[in-house]
Scaffold this active site. Structure first.
Site, PDB file in Angstrom:
ATOM      1  N   GLY A   1       0.833  -1.194   0.000  1.00  0.00           N
ATOM      2  CA  GLY A   1       0.000   0.000   0.000  1.00  0.00           C
ATOM      3  C   GLY A   1       0.868   1.244   0.000  1.00  0.00           C
ATOM      4  O   GLY A   1       1.992   1.218   0.512  1.00  0.00           O
TER       5      GLY A   1
ATOM      6  N   GLN B   1       2.989  10.048   0.892  1.00  0.00           N
ATOM      7  CA  GLN B   1       4.280   9.357   0.970  1.00  0.00           C
ATOM      8  C   GLN B   1       5.169   9.648  -0.228  1.00  0.00           C
ATOM      9  O   GLN B   1       6.365   9.363  -0.187  1.00  0.00           O
ATOM     10  CB  GLN B   1       4.077   7.840   1.101  1.00  0.00           C
ATOM     11  CG  GLN B   1       3.512   7.429   2.464  1.00  0.00           C
ATOM     12  CD  GLN B   1       3.358   5.929   2.544  1.00  0.00           C
ATOM     13  OE1 GLN B   1       2.386   5.379   2.044  1.00  0.00           O
ATOM     14  NE2 GLN B   1       4.310   5.262   3.166  1.00  0.00           N
TER      15      GLN B   1
ATOM     16  N   CYS C   1       5.712  -0.155   7.111  1.00  0.00           N
ATOM     17  CA  CYS C   1       5.330   1.019   6.318  1.00  0.00           C
ATOM     18  C   CYS C   1       6.510   1.384   5.441  1.00  0.00           C
ATOM     19  O   CYS C   1       7.657   1.326   5.898  1.00  0.00           O
ATOM     20  CB  CYS C   1       4.996   2.173   7.264  1.00  0.00           C
ATOM     21  SG  CYS C   1       4.615   3.720   6.431  1.00  0.00           S
ATOM     22  N   LEU C   2       6.251   1.758   4.211  1.00  0.00           N
ATOM     23  CA  LEU C   2       7.353   2.100   3.309  1.00  0.00           C
ATOM     24  C   LEU C   2       8.086   3.375   3.740  1.00  0.00           C
ATOM     25  O   LEU C   2       9.186   3.633   3.279  1.00  0.00           O
ATOM     26  CB  LEU C   2       6.848   2.237   1.865  1.00  0.00           C
ATOM     27  CG  LEU C   2       6.406   0.921   1.203  1.00  0.00           C
ATOM     28  CD1 LEU C   2       5.907   1.179  -0.211  1.00  0.00           C
ATOM     29  CD2 LEU C   2       7.530  -0.112   1.189  1.00  0.00           C
TER      30      LEU C   2
ATOM     31  N   HIS D   1      -4.523   1.532   7.323  1.00  0.00           N
ATOM     32  CA  HIS D   1      -3.174   2.097   7.432  1.00  0.00           C
ATOM     33  C   HIS D   1      -3.012   3.264   6.441  1.00  0.00           C
ATOM     34  O   HIS D   1      -2.517   4.333   6.799  1.00  0.00           O
ATOM     35  CB  HIS D   1      -2.146   0.986   7.149  1.00  0.00           C
ATOM     36  CG  HIS D   1      -0.710   1.431   7.147  1.00  0.00           C
ATOM     37  ND1 HIS D   1       0.220   0.959   8.047  1.00  0.00           N
ATOM     38  CD2 HIS D   1      -0.037   2.299   6.336  1.00  0.00           C
ATOM     39  CE1 HIS D   1       1.400   1.531   7.792  1.00  0.00           C
ATOM     40  NE2 HIS D   1       1.273   2.337   6.755  1.00  0.00           N
ATOM     41  N   GLU D   2      -3.453   3.046   5.210  1.00  0.00           N
ATOM     42  CA  GLU D   2      -3.278   4.082   4.181  1.00  0.00           C
ATOM     43  C   GLU D   2      -4.216   5.272   4.401  1.00  0.00           C
ATOM     44  O   GLU D   2      -3.825   6.414   4.170  1.00  0.00           O
ATOM     45  CB  GLU D   2      -3.477   3.495   2.784  1.00  0.00           C
ATOM     46  CG  GLU D   2      -2.533   2.345   2.412  1.00  0.00           C
ATOM     47  CD  GLU D   2      -1.064   2.636   2.654  1.00  0.00           C
ATOM     48  OE1 GLU D   2      -0.658   3.809   2.585  1.00  0.00           O
ATOM     49  OE2 GLU D   2      -0.305   1.687   2.923  1.00  0.00           O
TER      50      GLU D   2
ATOM     51  N   HIS E   1      -2.670   7.618   6.721  1.00  0.00           N
ATOM     52  CA  HIS E   1      -1.671   8.494   6.084  1.00  0.00           C
ATOM     53  C   HIS E   1      -2.312   9.774   5.545  1.00  0.00           C
ATOM     54  O   HIS E   1      -1.703  10.840   5.581  1.00  0.00           O
ATOM     55  CB  HIS E   1      -0.998   7.772   4.898  1.00  0.00           C
ATOM     56  CG  HIS E   1       0.191   6.942   5.271  1.00  0.00           C
ATOM     57  ND1 HIS E   1       1.324   7.470   5.838  1.00  0.00           N
ATOM     58  CD2 HIS E   1       0.446   5.616   5.132  1.00  0.00           C
ATOM     59  CE1 HIS E   1       2.223   6.502   6.036  1.00  0.00           C
ATOM     60  NE2 HIS E   1       1.707   5.362   5.623  1.00  0.00           N
TER      61      HIS E   1
HETATM   62 CO    CO Z   1       2.523   3.477   5.627  1.00  0.00          CO
END
Ligand code: CO
Length: 159
Positions: free
Chosen positions: A46, A51, A92-93, A134-135, A138
């Site tokens: 995701g 991000q 998380c990226l 989660h997204e 963000h």
């Molecule tokens: Co994340």
């Protein structure tokens, strides 16, 4: 398509609240394609627009490495129902090598627009529900580290 630079924890832009997408045009489609490519290259499931430095309410998800599914694009997503609880490990990226346990709803319903502005309703559970929650966080400047109840020690040390 092109890779975009992933913003990392500590960068102020990750803490900003994103604005709605209002123009469903080629600029959005390029953003979504770039986000998908960037996410896939980084082995993520995701990615949210902030991000990659864009403060708009857009998300790409693909959990097909783990479960049945495919490419999903959620524009202006709104969670309409959350049920139950799951407590699983997340990463998380925007954090390299950090993983921790987070409480998420077990099942969710949501509505979102697709890249053409069409509104669609979705149901999700398990990993997909977790990824979506989660997204969506963000988009509101919330990071998974805010919600971690327990860090996974091994990965934390590896950083
Ligand atoms: Co994340």
């Amino acid at each position: 398509m092109a890779l975009r630079e992933i913003k990392l924890f500590g960068e102020e832009i990750l803490r900003k609240k994103c604005r709605e997408v209002t123009d469903f045009n080629e600029k959005l489609w390029i953003l979504l394609d770039d986000m998908y490519e960037t996410m896939t290259k980084a082995n993520g499931i995701g990615l949210a627009a902030p991000q990659v430095g864009i403060l708009r309410r857009a998300i790409v998800i693909d959990i097909s490495e783990h479960e049945k599914g495919g490419r999903m694009e959620l524009i202006n997503p709104v969670l309409t129902q959350m049920k139950g609880k799951q407590h699983e490990i997340e990463g998380c990226l925007s954090y390299s090598g950090k993983f921790g346990y987070v409480d998420r709803p077990a099942k969710i319903k949501l509505r979102a627009q697709n890249r053409f502005g069409k509104e669609i309703e979705y149901k999700a559970e398990g990993l997909l529900a977790r990824a979506i929650c989660h997204e969506v966080d963000h988009l509101n400047g919330i990071l998974f580290s805010d919600k971690v109840t327990e860090w996974a020690k091994e990965e934390t040390n590896r950083r």
